[in-house]
Design an enzyme around this catalytic site. Structure first.
Site, PDB file in Angstrom:
ATOM      1  N   ASP A  13       0.828  -1.204   0.000  1.00 30.91           N
ATOM      2  CA  ASP A  13       0.000   0.000   0.000  1.00 30.91           C
ATOM      3  C   ASP A  13       0.868   1.262   0.000  1.00 30.91           C
ATOM      4  O   ASP A  13       1.945   1.285   0.597  1.00 30.91           O
ATOM      5  CB  ASP A  13      -0.904  -0.006   1.237  1.00 30.91           C
ATOM      6  CG  ASP A  13      -2.080   0.934   1.100  1.00 30.91           C
ATOM      7  OD1 ASP A  13      -2.349   1.411  -0.025  1.00 30.91           O
ATOM      8  OD2 ASP A  13      -2.743   1.198   2.114  1.00 30.91           O
ATOM      9  N   HIS A  30       3.038   3.760  -8.951  1.00 34.32           N
ATOM     10  CA  HIS A  30       2.885   2.336  -9.248  1.00 34.32           C
ATOM     11  C   HIS A  30       4.134   1.772  -9.922  1.00 34.32           C
ATOM     12  O   HIS A  30       4.537   0.633  -9.660  1.00 34.32           O
ATOM     13  CB  HIS A  30       1.660   2.117 -10.130  1.00 34.32           C
ATOM     14  CG  HIS A  30       0.362   2.389  -9.430  1.00 34.32           C
ATOM     15  ND1 HIS A  30       0.023   1.784  -8.246  1.00 34.32           N
ATOM     16  CD2 HIS A  30      -0.667   3.227  -9.742  1.00 34.32           C
ATOM     17  CE1 HIS A  30      -1.174   2.206  -7.848  1.00 34.32           C
ATOM     18  NE2 HIS A  30      -1.605   3.079  -8.746  1.00 34.32           N
ATOM     19  N   LEU A 124      11.394 -20.529  -4.431  1.00 30.84           N
ATOM     20  CA  LEU A 124      10.457 -19.597  -3.803  1.00 30.84           C
ATOM     21  C   LEU A 124       9.116 -19.718  -4.504  1.00 30.84           C
ATOM     22  O   LEU A 124       9.044 -19.690  -5.731  1.00 30.84           O
ATOM     23  CB  LEU A 124      10.966 -18.157  -3.912  1.00 30.84           C
ATOM     24  CG  LEU A 124       9.988 -17.048  -3.484  1.00 30.84           C
ATOM     25  CD1 LEU A 124       9.718 -17.126  -1.975  1.00 30.84           C
ATOM     26  CD2 LEU A 124      10.523 -15.664  -3.849  1.00 30.84           C
TER      27      LEU A 124
END
Length: 238
Positions: A13, A30, A124
């Site tokens: 956020d 962004h 991962l």
């Protein structure tokens, strides 16, 4: 009890506010946030963390201004075009959870390609939650379970859990949310029943390895009891 999280979930956020503080449009934030994603992935690879789940785009985010949504989709497509092969080289398995049909066909095809390419990797587990909501996940799991076994007596926590979006991974040990808000915003509602939360006012594009390390250190200092008492926990460890 492990003192190191095996699965970290992140609510990324603050991208828009980061840009606004610098007098820029939200799309600039962004793009900066996409670079922070690389930092988080690199951190997990260095620390040997098995799973990382990123809340990239919620089902509610479609209601944002069309220009911002369009920018996010373009960034998403660019990431799929430019980052996947390097992640594959490093042994990262990539998966996407959420209402995939909400995305354009070009993006859906890239998602399928990324998942297929990296399916055998195990260094991962990187999960991208896009057009995702925790309530949607639970409803979707209920529909799937009822289609497979419509008898009420077959509905248990275990059977329903096998139909959730992250059924093949351990529940998140640690949730990190940047940007200062202290809520989970409809993210992994089922999976985070016993997740430890760590909130920071740092905006996502400003996240650093040092701050991620701080979150890990804070997690290591907590006692996770899962409904038991401290005496029971320490007695089992003795």
């Amino acid at each position: 009890m492990p003192r190191h999280p095996q699965h970290i979930a992140v609510i990324m956020d603050g991208n828009g506010r980061w840009a606004e503080q610098r007098g820029s449009i939200r799309s600039v934030g962004h793009r900066a946030g996409a670079k922070a994603v690389q930092i988080a992935i690199e951190f997990c690879l260095e620390q040997g963390i098995g799973s990382l789940t990123l809340f990239a785009f919620s089902s509610e985010n479609w209601n944002r201004p069309q220009e911002e949504v369009s920018t996010l989709m373009k960034l998403f497509l660019r990431m799929l075009d430019t980052e996947i092969e390097e992640l594959h080289r490093r042994g990262v398995r990539i998966r996407f959870i959420g209402q995939r049909s909400d995305f354009a066909a070009e993006i859906r095809e890239k998602m399928d390609w990324a998942e297929s390419l990296t399916a055998a990797n195990a260094t991962l587990n990187l999960t991208i939650a896009g057009s995702y909501g925790g309530r949607w996940d639970i409803v979707n799991a209920c529909r799937s379970l009822l289609a497979a076994s419509p008898r009420p007596e077959d509905i248990t926590e275990e059977s329903l859990g096998r139909h959730m979006a992250l059924a093949d991974q351990p529940d998140p040990d640690l949730l990190i949310r940047t940007g200062g808000d202290c809520r989970i915003s409809n993210f992994l509602l089922w999976q985070m029943a016993y997740t430890e939360f760590w909130f920071t006012p740092t905006l996502w594009p400003d996240i650093t390895r040092q701050e991620l390390s701080q979150a890990i250190a804070d997690f290591a200092g907590r006692e996770r009891r899962f409904g038991l008492t401290s005496e029971q926990i320490h007695g089992e460890q003795a």
